[in-house]
Design a protein around this motif. Sequence first.
Motif, short mmCIF file in Angstrom:
data_model
loop_
_atom_site.label_atom_id
_atom_site.label_comp_id
_atom_site.label_asym_id
_atom_site.label_seq_id
_atom_site.Cartn_x
_atom_site.Cartn_y
_atom_site.Cartn_z
N GLU A 1 0.90 -1.12 -0.01
CA GLU A 1 0.03 0.02 -0.06
C GLU A 1 0.87 1.23 0.07
OE1 GLU A 1 -2.51 0.04 3.64
OE2 GLU A 1 -0.60 0.26 4.92
N MET A 2 0.22 2.36 -0.48
CA MET A 2 1.17 3.30 -0.53
C MET A 2 1.08 4.48 0.70
SD MET A 2 2.84 5.73 -2.28
CE MET A 2 2.71 5.47 -4.01
N ASP A 3 2.25 4.80 0.96
CA ASP A 3 2.27 5.49 2.20
C ASP A 3 2.07 6.91 1.91
OD1 ASP A 3 2.88 7.20 4.72
OD2 ASP A 3 4.24 5.73 5.29
N GLU A 4 1.01 7.64 2.13
CA GLU A 4 0.72 9.00 1.71
C GLU A 4 1.56 10.13 2.34
OE1 GLU A 4 -3.38 9.81 2.45
OE2 GLU A 4 -4.24 8.35 1.23
N VAL A 5 2.35 9.86 3.33
CA VAL A 5 3.15 10.87 3.90
C VAL A 5 4.55 10.82 3.56
CG1 VAL A 5 4.20 11.36 6.23
CG2 VAL A 5 1.83 10.72 6.17
N THR A 6 5.15 9.52 3.29
CA THR A 6 6.32 9.21 2.56
C THR A 6 6.45 9.13 1.16
OG1 THR A 6 6.34 7.01 3.19
CG2 THR A 6 7.24 8.37 4.96
N GLY A 7 5.27 8.78 0.58
CA GLY A 7 5.20 8.37 -0.62
C GLY A 7 6.20 7.18 -1.05
#
Length: 476
Positions: free
Chosen positions: A284-290
């Motif tokens: 899954e994509m971490d929206e904070v770190t990208g």
Amino acid sequence: MLMLTDLSFLNKGKAFPPDSEKNRLLTYSEHRKLFENEHAEVYKEQFRRIERVIGNFDRIVSYGTVFNYQRLLSIKTADLVFGEPPKITVADDNKQKIIDKILLDTDLFGCAYISCIDVSRYGDAIMLLSCNDKGLPNIDVVSPAMWFPVVSQDNIRKFEYHVFAWVYLIDTVKKQYGLKVQIHKPDEPEQCEAHNYELNGKPGSFKIGKEITQKQELSLETSMNTCPVYRISNLLTSDNIYGHDDYEPIDSIVAEIIVRVSQISKVLDKFASPSMTGPQSALEMDEVTGTWRLKVGDYFPCDSDTVKPEYLVWDASMDANFKQIELLTNQLYTISEMGSAVFGDLTNKAGDVPSGSALRRLMMSPLAKARRIANRFDPILKKIISASAEILGTKIAPEEITVTWHDGLPADPTEDAEIMSVRTGGKATLSQYTAIQRLDDMSASDTDAELAMIRSDDIDASVGLEEPALEPIEGV
């Protein structure tokens, strides 16, 4: 081999140290570093000997794991020879008191222990006897790196001079160095020449300069009738002035063990944190770190064509490496003459300690080596005690002195008791009083009190066992 046969090496303009002594002094320096756990520095200079194991040895191999077998070898050798100090006796009681005083005041056994370590790591040890300001004997242990023996051209076993020379700093600002020298002539022990020279150049390439010794320092009174310099060697040969040390034969083996274990450690460290593999749906994509990360705790439906999330398990066969280490270790035990028992490997079974006789069988080779070194110390100790007694005004010839050596191994009380029982036909060899005092480490008063209580218990027990008196039956 090159050797010093006269005092010309102290002439102005000569290199110091002399060329004939540079290899010996370099070996001393390396062995001192090994003893002090500086293996990385020593083996970095000698990495060409083990380049066949791995390229770029000094860059790749880490010395996080160091096995200081050399230090342990020297200490254990000294423990076997002087860990249980020898008994030094003489027939005359008055002379025995003088010997006891010498042993106490000079710490002779302590100096001998240090010398034994030097014998192991350098091949030679130097003990120097002198008379202090109070007219009492004094014993020092001098590093053989300061000793420059001058021998006869016809017989290298005969010393013409014992020269002690050491570099010191005259001016810290100008970095001016000097050389102090003491010259002992065995045939004239009552005098000692003392010199002080300037040194020109830098450390490693000194040249002897002008003499700066004061006239009153040229000759020193030693108050000795025998040469105060005593040399103890490890293993001597007919064509070598200096003794052979214990480190040189095992140096390459220890280096190989360190390299092999360091390689294994690096590989294990590299694979200590395994990676994972799995389907794309597990990320899954971490929206904070990208960045993408694993969705831990989720459910991932898998069919026969889907890769399951799992750790990548690294499976490498290192049996050959461990067998090589075992082979090297066994060779180390053999070549060092110390066996596995000295290094702590008695039976390879935790808690299974061999008996006293079994331990001695395991220690046959180390004990033979310790006996060889003790035989080298035996006449030296007698001569030092004899010369020390003479300083105190008592004549004790070396041949009057008896040195009784011990093996340094712990006694086995059970086996000793069995031997005593056989030799005495089963009779007691120790009183109850002494047994209690030794076993419980009691004082005389406590031992008396304990014995009194034991006897009281015995009396009470004997009274309780007596048959009761029969009472008369009425009417009979």
